[in-house]
Write an enzyme that holds these catalytic residues in place. Structure first.
Site, mmCIF file in Angstrom:
data_model
loop_
_atom_site.group_PDB
_atom_site.id
_atom_site.type_symbol
_atom_site.label_atom_id
_atom_site.label_comp_id
_atom_site.label_asym_id
_atom_site.label_seq_id
_atom_site.Cartn_x
_atom_site.Cartn_y
_atom_site.Cartn_z
ATOM 1 N N GLU A 156 0.816 -1.155 -0.114
ATOM 2 C CA GLU A 156 0.017 -0.019 0.207
ATOM 3 C C GLU A 156 0.896 1.231 -0.035
ATOM 4 O O GLU A 156 1.991 1.283 0.589
ATOM 5 C CB GLU A 156 -1.077 -0.065 1.190
ATOM 6 C CG GLU A 156 -1.947 -1.132 1.092
ATOM 7 C CD GLU A 156 -2.750 -1.243 2.281
ATOM 8 O OE1 GLU A 156 -2.819 -0.195 3.153
ATOM 9 O OE2 GLU A 156 -3.321 -2.290 2.450
ATOM 10 N N PHE A 253 14.139 -2.568 5.340
ATOM 11 C CA PHE A 253 13.476 -3.233 6.341
ATOM 12 C C PHE A 253 13.995 -3.252 7.873
ATOM 13 O O PHE A 253 13.972 -4.183 8.617
ATOM 14 C CB PHE A 253 12.657 -4.720 5.848
ATOM 15 C CG PHE A 253 11.285 -4.331 5.462
ATOM 16 C CD1 PHE A 253 11.161 -3.807 4.200
ATOM 17 C CD2 PHE A 253 10.070 -4.802 6.055
ATOM 18 C CE1 PHE A 253 9.817 -3.577 3.783
ATOM 19 C CE2 PHE A 253 8.927 -4.622 5.567
ATOM 20 C CZ PHE A 253 8.841 -4.095 4.539
ATOM 21 N N GLY A 257 11.284 0.935 15.312
ATOM 22 C CA GLY A 257 10.040 1.642 15.355
ATOM 23 C C GLY A 257 9.052 1.100 16.296
ATOM 24 O O GLY A 257 9.539 0.650 17.313
ATOM 25 N N CYS A 264 -1.645 -6.784 6.513
ATOM 26 C CA CYS A 264 -0.743 -8.047 6.191
ATOM 27 C C CYS A 264 -0.040 -8.710 7.168
ATOM 28 O O CYS A 264 -0.343 -9.892 7.654
ATOM 29 C CB CYS A 264 -0.285 -8.174 4.847
ATOM 30 S SG CYS A 264 -1.197 -7.684 3.422
HETATM 31 N N1 LIG Z 1 -3.581 -4.707 1.395
HETATM 32 C C1 LIG Z 1 -2.551 -5.186 0.990
HETATM 33 O O1 LIG Z 1 -1.939 -4.501 1.120
HETATM 34 C C2 LIG Z 1 -2.456 -6.556 0.470
HETATM 35 C C3 LIG Z 1 -1.224 -6.979 -0.190
HETATM 36 C C4 LIG Z 1 -1.063 -8.268 -0.529
HETATM 37 C C5 LIG Z 1 -2.131 -9.032 -0.432
HETATM 38 N N2 LIG Z 1 -3.151 -8.770 0.333
HETATM 39 C C6 LIG Z 1 -4.360 -9.875 0.430
HETATM 40 O O2 LIG Z 1 -5.241 -9.698 -0.413
HETATM 41 C C7 LIG Z 1 -6.579 -9.681 -0.062
HETATM 42 C C8 LIG Z 1 -7.432 -8.538 0.040
HETATM 43 O O3 LIG Z 1 -6.824 -7.596 0.715
HETATM 44 P P1 LIG Z 1 -7.371 -5.991 0.638
HETATM 45 O O4 LIG Z 1 -6.401 -5.224 1.521
HETATM 46 O O5 LIG Z 1 -7.690 -5.575 -0.663
HETATM 47 O O6 LIG Z 1 -8.712 -6.199 1.439
HETATM 48 P P2 LIG Z 1 -10.001 -5.191 1.648
HETATM 49 O O7 LIG Z 1 -10.836 -5.371 2.849
HETATM 50 O O8 LIG Z 1 -9.651 -3.868 1.488
HETATM 51 O O9 LIG Z 1 -10.890 -5.445 0.360
HETATM 52 C C9 LIG Z 1 -11.615 -6.561 0.164
HETATM 53 C C10 LIG Z 1 -12.821 -6.113 -0.861
HETATM 54 O O10 LIG Z 1 -13.712 -7.340 -1.115
HETATM 55 C C11 LIG Z 1 -14.942 -6.956 -1.033
HETATM 56 N N3 LIG Z 1 -15.891 -8.264 -0.881
HETATM 57 C C12 LIG Z 1 -16.055 -8.793 0.086
HETATM 58 N N4 LIG Z 1 -16.788 -9.947 -0.352
HETATM 59 C C13 LIG Z 1 -17.153 -9.853 -1.451
HETATM 60 C C14 LIG Z 1 -18.154 -10.592 -2.272
HETATM 61 N N5 LIG Z 1 -18.747 -11.534 -1.939
HETATM 62 N N6 LIG Z 1 -18.468 -9.992 -3.696
HETATM 63 C C15 LIG Z 1 -17.717 -8.841 -3.835
HETATM 64 N N7 LIG Z 1 -16.649 -8.137 -3.258
HETATM 65 C C16 LIG Z 1 -16.666 -8.508 -1.617
HETATM 66 C C17 LIG Z 1 -15.134 -6.075 0.210
HETATM 67 O O11 LIG Z 1 -16.011 -5.294 0.395
HETATM 68 C C18 LIG Z 1 -13.742 -5.285 -0.023
HETATM 69 O O12 LIG Z 1 -13.996 -3.946 -0.603
HETATM 70 C C19 LIG Z 1 -6.133 -10.427 1.469
HETATM 71 O O13 LIG Z 1 -6.210 -11.758 1.350
HETATM 72 C C20 LIG Z 1 -4.980 -9.825 1.695
HETATM 73 O O14 LIG Z 1 -4.164 -10.448 2.793
HETATM 74 C C21 LIG Z 1 -3.449 -7.544 0.793
#
Ligand SMILES: NC(=O)c1ccc[n+]([C@@H]2O[C@H](COP(=O)([O-])OP(=O)(O)OC[C@H]3O[C@@H](n4cnc5c(N)ncnc54)[C@H](O)[C@@H]3O)[C@@H](O)[C@H]2O)c1
Length: 454
Positions: A156, A253, A257, A264
């Site tokens: 992010e 890394f 801090g 994650c």
């Molecule tokens: N945030 C990060 O930096 C990051 C990086 C790498 C991997 N991930 C992984 O990716 C995945 C998603 O993370 P995120 O941060 O984007 O999560 P998030 O919670 O921001 O987004 C998930 C989205 O899915 C939507 N959703 C849930 N159920 C749904 C459905 N049935 N139909 C349609 N939409 C639906 C939610 O409303 C939400 O907008 C997780 O497994 C996380 O571990 C996240």
């Protein structure tokens, strides 16, 4: 190619938008009405630099659209991404409820052609097999699909660049057909020397947890070394230079801090430990990484409470930075939450400011804290400033102005971004991480209070 992305969070929206930017025909499915409404109105509901502009352009040029229901979208798509959340459940395991529900819906909606279902969400080893089964149970007879494990490594704050210029792309599949589709899809991202690493599903799933656990380990390691430095009078800044210069170690890394947060590392470290436990292995190092981080998140609060001799009643503490890191509004597992809970528990009043996470903060803290309209306004009458997230605008503030605004000149620097010597000359008490200053560390007691006069 026609692509469906289910979930428009920090990952799904970036993946969908970037694929559209590369010319693909993408529909993102989102079931949160408020999020969907803002996306349909051209607003991006999260803060991610550059994303809104990219979304708007691709919508305008008709490569990107949004939908509430996945049924029709999946039926027309050749590739379907699952990008929904996999939050931590009570026992530490990843909660796969949403992933499996989406898998069932995808199965029921598959079109007559071959479909590649790509698991983008971070999921434990073995999930691809389960997703395969759930889809098959719900799909029409003879449905033709493959399940690919394609963990996402974006950060992010620079998610677009990370997705467009990845260090590597990991693709887990045993299907030659799916492999060809993924190779074609990602070819524009790996034109230079960047690799697509094809492997089996389980290894791909494990790659994501191993990567996050390793990065979390580096953070807990440097935090532990910093804590030892404080006790023995070494300076973590110097130690970091000596450590990172070793090419086998490197500098990345290795900033001490207030602990890692975000959506994650905390949950993935716990989920990996849980996976190991389920498999009959006690992952002691992973457990220690988690425990060190938990303690580190409490460190700044402990310093503040100790400075005020355990009594924060009637003290006003200003907190700069609420998101778990700069360049995002994400406050999931943010160290600021732990600190603010400690401060409130100890009876302090808390005045907060963050450049982008104020709205999110209101939903987290409600009326328990007050919200300042600017960094300086947060300091008015404050007995101390706690710097939690190192946004650029906090790096070189006007300390004369700060001195005038605050009731007492005490700074708790959770990211080591300020210079003790400069602050000391200006009459500030400066607490930091991993260095013994006249106040910081085990040997000296805090001074009575900061001196007057600049
Ligand atoms: N945030 C990060 O930096 C990051 C990086 C790498 C991997 N991930 C992984 O990716 C995945 C998603 O993370 P995120 O941060 O984007 O999560 P998030 O919670 O921001 O987004 C998930 C989205 O899915 C939507 N959703 C849930 N159920 C749904 C459905 N049935 N139909 C349609 N939409 C639906 C939610 O409303 C939400 O907008 C997780 O497994 C996380 O571990 C996240």
């Amino acid at each position: 190619m026609r692509i469906c992305v289910v979930g428009t969070g920090y990952v799904g929206l970036v993946v969908g938008t970037c694929l559209a930017e590369m010319g693909q025909d993408v529909v993102c499915v989102e079931n949160d009405e408020a999020k969907l409404r803002s996306l349909l109105e051209g607003e991006v509901p999260i803060y991610e630099p550059g994303l809104e502009e990219l979304v708007r352009r691709n919508v305008r040029e008709q490569r990107l659209a949004f939908a509430r229901e996945l049924t029709g979208v999946v039926a027309r798509s050749e590739v379907v991404y699952i990008g929904v959340g996999t939050p931590q459940s009570e026992n530490g395991a990843a909660d796969l409820g949403t992933v499996m529900a989406v898998a069932a819906d995808i199965g029921a909606s598959l079109g007559p052609h071959h479909t590649v279902v790509v698991i983008k969400s971070t999921v434990p080893v073995g999930t691809a097999v389960q997703v395969q089964e759930v889809i098959a149970q719900n799909a029409p007879r003879g449905a033709d699909f493959d399940v690919v494990s394609n963990p996402e490594f974006l950060k992010e704050g620079c998610a677009i660049d990370d997705f467009m210029r990845p260090d590597r792309i990991v693709v887990g599949t045993g299907s030659e057909r799916a492999r060809k589709v993924m190779a074609y899809l990602y070819a524009p991202l790996v034109r230079t020397e960047r690799p697509i690493l094809f492997m089996d599903n389980r290894s791909a799933e494990m790659c994501k947890y191993a990567s996050n656990a390793f990065l979390a380990t580096k953070i807990s390691f440097i935090n532990e070394i910093a804590n030892i430095c404080e006790k023995v009078g070494a300076d973590i800044r110097e130690v970091r230079r000596g450590l990172g210069s070793d090419q086998r170690i490197g500098f990345q890394f290795l900033f001490p801090g207030v602990g890692y947060g975000g959506s994650c590392f905390p949950k993935d470290v716990k989920a990996l430990r849980h996976t190991a436990r389920e498999a009959g292995y006690d992952a002691r190092l992973i457990a220690a990484v988690d425990a060190v981080n938990d303690a580190q998140k409490h460190l700044l609060g402990k310093k503040i409470v100790a400075h005020f001799d355990g009594d924060l009643a009637d003290r006003l503490i200003a907190v700069w930075g609420l998101s778990f890191k700069p360049r995002t509004d994400d406050m999931r597992e943010a160290p600021s939450r732990v600190l603010i809970a400690q401060l409130l528990e100890a009876g302090a009043r808390v005045n907060v400011f963050d450049p982008v996470a104020m709205e999110e903060a209101r939903s987290v803290f409600g009326d328990a804290v007050s919200y300042a309209p600017s960094a300086y306004r947060a300091l008015e009458g404050a007995d101390a400033l706690a710097l939690v997230t190192e946004w650029n605008e906090f790096r070189r503030p006007d300390f004369k102005r700060i001195a005038q605004l605050m009731r007492e000149r005490v700074i708790f620097d959770g990211r080591n971004i300020y210079d003790t010597e400069i602050l000391q000359e200006m009459g500030f008490v400066h607490y930091c991480i991993g260095r013994r200053t006249p106040w910081n560390g085990a040997h000296e007691r805090p001074p009575a209070r900061a001196k007057d006069g600049l």
